[in-house]
Scaffold this motif. Structure first.
Motif, PDB file in Angstrom:
ATOM      1  N   LEU A  66      15.849  -5.030  -6.724  1.00  0.00           N
ATOM      2  CA  LEU A  66      17.148  -5.286  -6.107  1.00  0.00           C
ATOM      3  C   LEU A  66      17.045  -6.227  -4.912  1.00  0.00           C
ATOM      4  O   LEU A  66      18.066  -6.563  -4.305  1.00  0.00           O
ATOM      5  N   GLY A  67      15.844  -6.641  -4.560  1.00  0.00           N
ATOM      6  CA  GLY A  67      15.662  -7.594  -3.476  1.00  0.00           C
ATOM      7  C   GLY A  67      15.178  -7.013  -2.167  1.00  0.00           C
ATOM      8  O   GLY A  67      15.013  -7.747  -1.184  1.00  0.00           O
ATOM      9  N   VAL A  68      14.944  -5.704  -2.107  1.00  0.00           N
ATOM     10  CA  VAL A  68      14.436  -5.095  -0.874  1.00  0.00           C
ATOM     11  C   VAL A  68      12.984  -5.525  -0.668  1.00  0.00           C
ATOM     12  O   VAL A  68      12.165  -5.459  -1.581  1.00  0.00           O
ATOM     13  N   ARG A  69      12.684  -5.941   0.553  1.00  0.00           N
ATOM     14  CA  ARG A  69      11.339  -6.412   0.867  1.00  0.00           C
ATOM     15  C   ARG A  69      10.725  -5.690   2.060  1.00  0.00           C
ATOM     16  O   ARG A  69       9.638  -6.060   2.512  1.00  0.00           O
ATOM     17  N   GLN A  70      11.410  -4.645   2.559  1.00  0.00           N
ATOM     18  CA  GLN A  70      10.933  -3.943   3.741  1.00  0.00           C
ATOM     19  C   GLN A  70      11.009  -2.437   3.509  1.00  0.00           C
ATOM     20  O   GLN A  70      12.010  -1.924   2.995  1.00  0.00           O
ATOM     21  N   PHE A  71       9.951  -1.739   3.926  1.00  0.00           N
ATOM     22  CA  PHE A  71       9.857  -0.308   3.698  1.00  0.00           C
ATOM     23  C   PHE A  71       9.296   0.376   4.943  1.00  0.00           C
ATOM     24  O   PHE A  71       8.276  -0.051   5.476  1.00  0.00           O
ATOM     25  N   LEU A  72       9.974   1.430   5.364  1.00  0.00           N
ATOM     26  CA  LEU A  72       9.497   2.271   6.458  1.00  0.00           C
ATOM     27  C   LEU A  72       9.149   3.613   5.844  1.00  0.00           C
ATOM     28  O   LEU A  72      10.024   4.400   5.480  1.00  0.00           O
ATOM     29  N   ASP A  73       7.855   3.878   5.704  1.00  0.00           N
ATOM     30  CA  ASP A  73       7.345   5.027   4.953  1.00  0.00           C
ATOM     31  C   ASP A  73       6.929   6.120   5.929  1.00  0.00           C
ATOM     32  O   ASP A  73       5.910   6.018   6.602  1.00  0.00           O
ATOM     33  N   LEU A  74       7.741   7.183   5.997  1.00  0.00           N
ATOM     34  CA  LEU A  74       7.501   8.280   6.936  1.00  0.00           C
ATOM     35  C   LEU A  74       6.708   9.389   6.262  1.00  0.00           C
ATOM     36  O   LEU A  74       7.053   9.832   5.173  1.00  0.00           O
ATOM     37  N   GLY A  75       5.649   9.857   6.929  1.00  0.00           N
ATOM     38  CA  GLY A  75       4.818  10.896   6.349  1.00  0.00           C
ATOM     39  C   GLY A  75       3.939  10.346   5.252  1.00  0.00           C
ATOM     40  O   GLY A  75       3.991  10.764   4.097  1.00  0.00           O
ATOM     41  N   THR A  76       3.091   9.421   5.613  1.00  0.00           N
ATOM     42  CA  THR A  76       2.307   8.646   4.655  1.00  0.00           C
ATOM     43  C   THR A  76       1.470   9.508   3.720  1.00  0.00           C
ATOM     44  O   THR A  76       1.436   9.278   2.510  1.00  0.00           O
ATOM     45  N   GLY A  77       0.772  10.476   4.275  1.00  0.00           N
ATOM     46  CA  GLY A  77      -0.187  11.240   3.481  1.00  0.00           C
ATOM     47  C   GLY A  77      -1.458  10.429   3.254  1.00  0.00           C
ATOM     48  O   GLY A  77      -1.518   9.227   3.522  1.00  0.00           O
TER      49      GLY A  77
END
Length: 263
Positions: A66-77
């Motif tokens: 869908l064109g999203v290029r940014q991710f904020l990943d909380l609780g990486t593991g």
């Protein structure tokens, strides 16, 4: 696996138990013992963990398309196969990801094992998701992510670690408030809605100790985390049913999953 300095291998850790269920190697005998005991008492818990990981990959691929290029990943593991930046950058090499965890064990592994493609960027910060301001104001976050463009907020199997007294809905709202319209929330969460009552009781008994404690929530409670977001099809569903059939047959379904678009 050799224990890093300062780590007690005789104390089980939930991130390493999860790593064992996913087929990883970053775990100790104490973790494996708890993992096996839980599997014996709770049918399908390992398969559910693997289906949850597969959901993360499907959601990231869907949003990247869908064109999203940014991710904020909380609780990486602890890093394992199919990490967020690996999935995103396989389709969009310029994708940027910030991983957040408050566990020094996890962040040691992340910094050692996760590397970005040169076209993109990956950052790792040690911070507590219960402190949204501390996360969002960490200098590596605005240095990596452009908050004028859509961002996917990844909260995959993290809110179940946060008890009601820490106001998980308020935490979601605080993070969401920083995101521009058109951003997304990717969320999965433990539930007891989809299993028989006796199976739910067995789960609660098997996970009452500190290493495996979770807060299960109902579908109605989990749906409220999406306030301000429009759930994309198929809505909030069993984790194995979001945009696909399950990769791993599980005799019980322990997780809901959904993706919402910020209005």
């Amino acid at each position: 696996m050799t224990a890093p300095h300062g780590i007690n291998p005789n104390v089980p850790h939930s991130a390493r138990v999860y790593d064992y269920w996913l087929g990883g190697k970053d775990n100790f005998e104490a973790d494996r013992r708890v993992a096996e005991q839980t599997m014996a008492a709770v049918p399908g818990v390992r398969e559910s963990a693997r289906n949850n990981r597969a959901f993360l990959g499907r959601a990231v691929r869907h949003l990247t398309r869908l064109g999203v290029r940014q991710f904020l990943d909380l609780g990486t593991g602890i890093p394992t196969q199919g990490n967020t930046h690996e999935v995103a950058q396989a389709q969009a090499p310029d994708a940027r990801v910030v991983y957040v965890d408050n566990d020094p064990i996890v962040m040691t592994h992340a910094r050692a094992l996760l590397s970005s493609r040169p076209e993109g960027r990956t950052a790792y910060i040690e911070a507590d998701v219960r402190d949204p301001r501390g996360v969002l104001e960490h200098p590596d976050v605005p240095a990596t992510l452009d908050f004028t463009q859509p961002i996917a907020l990844m909260m995959v199997a993290i809110l179940m670690h946060i008890p009601d007294e820490d106001d998980p809905a308020g935490l979601v709202k605080a993070f969401a408030a920083a995101l521009p319209p058109g951003s997304y929330l990717v969320l999965s969460h433990l539930t007891l809605d989809l299993v028989p009552e006796e199976t739910a009781a067995a789960y609660l008994a098997a996970t009452s100790h500190q290493a495996m404690h979770r807060t299960p929530r109902t579908g109605a409670q989990i749906t409220r985390f999406f306030d301000g977001f429009d759930l994309v099809e198929p809505g909030l569903v069993a984790v194995s049913e979001w945009h696909d059939t399950p990769l791993f047959a599980d005799p019980a379904t322990w997780m809901y999953a959904g993706v919402g678009r910020k209005r």
